[in-house]
Design a protein around this motif. Sequence first.
Motif, PDB file in Angstrom:
ATOM      1  N   MET A  61      -9.688   6.124   1.610  1.00  0.00           N
ATOM      2  CA  MET A  61      -8.244   5.903   1.586  1.00  0.00           C
ATOM      3  C   MET A  61      -7.897   4.503   1.104  1.00  0.00           C
ATOM      4  SD  MET A  61      -6.963   7.835   5.048  1.00  0.00           S
ATOM      5  CE  MET A  61      -5.241   7.647   4.614  1.00  0.00           C
ATOM      6  N   SER A  62      -8.699   3.515   1.469  1.00  0.00           N
ATOM      7  CA  SER A  62      -8.436   2.147   1.031  1.00  0.00           C
ATOM      8  C   SER A  62      -8.536   2.022  -0.481  1.00  0.00           C
ATOM      9  CB  SER A  62      -9.436   1.183   1.693  1.00  0.00           C
ATOM     10  OG  SER A  62      -9.287   1.178   3.086  1.00  0.00           O
ATOM     11  N   VAL A  63      -9.570   2.626  -1.054  1.00  0.00           N
ATOM     12  CA  VAL A  63      -9.753   2.548  -2.503  1.00  0.00           C
ATOM     13  C   VAL A  63      -8.583   3.220  -3.220  1.00  0.00           C
ATOM     14  CG1 VAL A  63     -11.179   3.326  -4.442  1.00  0.00           C
ATOM     15  CG2 VAL A  63     -12.258   2.330  -2.413  1.00  0.00           C
ATOM     16  N   ILE A  64      -8.138   4.371  -2.739  1.00  0.00           N
ATOM     17  CA  ILE A  64      -6.997   5.053  -3.356  1.00  0.00           C
ATOM     18  C   ILE A  64      -5.789   4.117  -3.430  1.00  0.00           C
ATOM     19  CG2 ILE A  64      -5.269   6.873  -3.014  1.00  0.00           C
ATOM     20  CD1 ILE A  64      -7.521   8.629  -1.903  1.00  0.00           C
ATOM     21  N   ASN A  65      -5.511   3.438  -2.330  1.00  0.00           N
ATOM     22  CA  ASN A  65      -4.337   2.572  -2.281  1.00  0.00           C
ATOM     23  C   ASN A  65      -4.522   1.273  -3.057  1.00  0.00           C
ATOM     24  OD1 ASN A  65      -2.049   3.535  -0.240  1.00  0.00           O
ATOM     25  ND2 ASN A  65      -4.014   4.296   0.503  1.00  0.00           N
ATOM     26  N   ARG A  66      -5.742   0.951  -3.434  1.00  0.00           N
ATOM     27  CA  ARG A  66      -5.975  -0.279  -4.188  1.00  0.00           C
ATOM     28  C   ARG A  66      -6.118  -0.052  -5.687  1.00  0.00           C
ATOM     29  NH1 ARG A  66     -10.047  -4.404  -1.346  1.00  0.00           N
ATOM     30  NH2 ARG A  66      -9.195  -5.634  -3.065  1.00  0.00           N
ATOM     31  N   ILE A  67      -6.463   1.148  -6.112  1.00  0.00           N
ATOM     32  CA  ILE A  67      -6.655   1.358  -7.550  1.00  0.00           C
ATOM     33  C   ILE A  67      -5.578   2.234  -8.179  1.00  0.00           C
ATOM     34  CG2 ILE A  67      -9.146   1.015  -7.372  1.00  0.00           C
ATOM     35  CD1 ILE A  67      -9.543   4.014  -7.637  1.00  0.00           C
ATOM     36  N   PHE A  68      -4.779   2.929  -7.369  1.00  0.00           N
ATOM     37  CA  PHE A  68      -3.700   3.754  -7.903  1.00  0.00           C
ATOM     38  C   PHE A  68      -2.360   3.044  -7.686  1.00  0.00           C
ATOM     39  CE2 PHE A  68      -6.928   7.032  -7.468  1.00  0.00           C
ATOM     40  CZ  PHE A  68      -6.692   7.855  -8.575  1.00  0.00           C
ATOM     41  N   PRO A  69      -1.480   3.017  -8.712  1.00  0.00           N
ATOM     42  CA  PRO A  69      -0.147   2.466  -8.502  1.00  0.00           C
ATOM     43  C   PRO A  69       0.636   3.314  -7.508  1.00  0.00           C
ATOM     44  CG  PRO A  69      -0.284   3.556 -10.637  1.00  0.00           C
ATOM     45  CD  PRO A  69      -1.673   3.521 -10.090  1.00  0.00           C
ATOM     46  N   ARG A  70       1.676   2.729  -6.938  1.00  0.00           N
ATOM     47  CA  ARG A  70       2.421   3.364  -5.855  1.00  0.00           C
ATOM     48  C   ARG A  70       2.925   4.752  -6.225  1.00  0.00           C
ATOM     49  NH1 ARG A  70       7.702   3.682  -3.993  1.00  0.00           N
ATOM     50  NH2 ARG A  70       7.970   3.503  -1.723  1.00  0.00           N
ATOM     51  N   GLU A  71       3.404   4.898  -7.478  1.00  0.00           N
ATOM     52  CA  GLU A  71       3.997   6.176  -7.877  1.00  0.00           C
ATOM     53  C   GLU A  71       2.964   7.244  -8.218  1.00  0.00           C
ATOM     54  OE1 GLU A  71       3.561   3.716 -11.607  1.00  0.00           O
ATOM     55  OE2 GLU A  71       4.210   3.385  -9.540  1.00  0.00           O
ATOM     56  N   LYS A  72       1.669   6.904  -8.140  1.00  0.00           N
ATOM     57  CA  LYS A  72       0.603   7.879  -8.401  1.00  0.00           C
ATOM     58  C   LYS A  72      -0.188   8.223  -7.139  1.00  0.00           C
ATOM     59  CE  LYS A  72       0.692   8.446 -12.978  1.00  0.00           C
ATOM     60  NZ  LYS A  72       0.784   9.758 -13.634  1.00  0.00           N
ATOM     61  N   ARG A  73       0.125   7.548  -6.041  1.00  0.00           N
ATOM     62  CA  ARG A  73      -0.711   7.730  -4.847  1.00  0.00           C
ATOM     63  C   ARG A  73      -0.546   9.106  -4.227  1.00  0.00           C
ATOM     64  NH1 ARG A  73       0.705   1.879  -2.348  1.00  0.00           N
ATOM     65  NH2 ARG A  73      -0.131   0.670  -4.090  1.00  0.00           N
ATOM     66  N   GLY A  74       0.621   9.701  -4.362  1.00  0.00           N
ATOM     67  CA  GLY A  74       0.802  11.049  -3.841  1.00  0.00           C
ATOM     68  C   GLY A  74      -0.109  12.037  -4.535  1.00  0.00           C
ATOM     69  N   ALA A  75      -0.198  11.928  -5.879  1.00  0.00           N
ATOM     70  CA  ALA A  75      -1.089  12.818  -6.628  1.00  0.00           C
ATOM     71  C   ALA A  75      -2.536  12.580  -6.233  1.00  0.00           C
ATOM     72  CB  ALA A  75      -0.897  12.591  -8.121  1.00  0.00           C
ATOM     73  N   ALA A  76      -2.919  11.298  -6.081  1.00  0.00           N
ATOM     74  CA  ALA A  76      -4.290  10.980  -5.669  1.00  0.00           C
ATOM     75  C   ALA A  76      -4.572  11.502  -4.265  1.00  0.00           C
ATOM     76  CB  ALA A  76      -4.512   9.469  -5.734  1.00  0.00           C
ATOM     77  N   MET A  77      -3.605  11.322  -3.375  1.00  0.00           N
ATOM     78  CA  MET A  77      -3.773  11.838  -2.023  1.00  0.00           C
ATOM     79  C   MET A  77      -3.767  13.370  -2.015  1.00  0.00           C
ATOM     80  SD  MET A  77      -4.291   9.671   0.391  1.00  0.00           S
ATOM     81  CE  MET A  77      -4.163   7.920   0.747  1.00  0.00           C
ATOM     82  N   GLY A  78      -3.128  13.966  -3.032  1.00  0.00           N
ATOM     83  CA  GLY A  78      -3.186  15.419  -3.148  1.00  0.00           C
ATOM     84  C   GLY A  78      -4.609  15.888  -3.370  1.00  0.00           C
ATOM     85  N   MET A  79      -5.333  15.180  -4.244  1.00  0.00           N
ATOM     86  CA  MET A  79      -6.746  15.514  -4.444  1.00  0.00           C
ATOM     87  C   MET A  79      -7.545  15.255  -3.176  1.00  0.00           C
ATOM     88  SD  MET A  79      -8.938  16.745  -6.478  1.00  0.00           S
ATOM     89  CE  MET A  79      -8.018  16.706  -8.035  1.00  0.00           C
TER      90      MET A  79
END
Length: 473
Positions: A125-143
């Motif tokens: 979860m930390s890496v997702i929030n550090r490498i994805f911009p804010r407006e893409k985190r939902g899609a990343a969290m979807g995966m």
Amino acid sequence: MNKQQTQVSEKQAWKALAALCIGFFMILLDQTVVAVATPQFQTELGASLNQVVWVSSIYLLFFAVPLLVTGRMGDRFGQRTVYLVGMVIFTLSSLACGLAPSVEWLIVARAVQGLGAAIMTPQTMSVINRIFPREKRGAAMGMWGAVAGLATLIGPILGGVLVAQVGWEWIFFINVPIGVVSLVLVSMWVPTMPQMARSIDFGSIIVSIVAMSALIFAIQQGPELSWPAWIWALLVLGLVLVVVFVKLQSSRGADALVPLAIFSNRNFSLGSFSISMMSFVVAGIMLPIMIFLQEGHGLSAQQAGFMLVPMAVLSGVCAPFVGKLSDRLDPRVLSVAGFSFMLAASVALVVVMREGISFWWILLPVVLLGFGNGFVWSPNSATSLRDLPITQVGAASGVYNTTRQIGSVMGTAVIGAAMQHGIASSQAITTAMGQSLIPAVVVLVMGLAAVSQFRNQAIVRENSHPVKTPAQS
């Protein structure tokens, strides 16, 4: 982009997430995969029912206790490095589980496996929030949510096939080649990121570990032992140490193991609570369902596992789609829908899991569970962490996953105790398994109430403020 956020291309970010999700899949798979092998543990290892419960419980205990520490360790030593250490521990302990000559050996190996899982989990979860911009985190969290939902639900299915075809040992052996692949891909694809924490407070580490150990052990064993005085003393000790821990954190400021400022974010606090309610249900319902199908209706492990296929398929299909929607919609819409599906499924399970009703009726709640899982994991995670400062993401990931695991431990303990009470009161085993799921209904009502209070988050559209990657610069 936040100046402390790691700049990578979008392609590299998705590759990094894919590499991390391989290990994350294994971690959650091993929470539920053992449920289907319960009869084999009893016959081949001579395990009692209590020992079989500990095969699951010890993993959850050693998974949950260190999470507050391991989340901050990622900030201090780097998420990539900490993840790799955890994967090595998890892979080797999986091999030890498969080679276990006795149930005692298996329980010890499962404890080490849980420790490896605890080291890895917050880093994803930390890496997702550090490498994805804010407006893409939902899609990343979807995966991420798709992986979480699939792993949790596919465990009994895969476990049923492996137990029937090659033996219970292979529910652990299968982790070894997957773990090696994850080690290689994470080394290649996950970038090295700047450290966010200057130091780690070792006094807080000791207090947190003792507090969490006391609380979780008391919750696990209280129902089994009929709550003797020493269990209550252990529970009180844990609660007192939680108060001590909070006071320690308030004096440490930004360098606290758990910066208390994260709880001022309404969505984070609500999201952490609601995910614990969700985990209570997901972790607790699998064993009664497996016993209902195998011992109550005579299905084989493989047949029982395949009854859950619709749940896994629907969850996997929904989660990525729902994740993208969570970048655009009010978070309450998706989360309320998910918890409503889960609540309807749990009520349906209580109704259809009883003597005299065909086991085929269980397919109705199975379908509802698939939709529920698909609509909960990614929106809840994205909403909880989206607006926290990057410097607090590691600690917040640790707290979020701690509450999730505490929910799992409580679900296993409470529903396990309800199962044993139902059997002891001479109910038919089918009815006893259904009645044991009443606590799941209660906690889902609380989870639904929490997510209904989420605050809307204004999402910056990707075409209005594009984020430059190194390649674009």
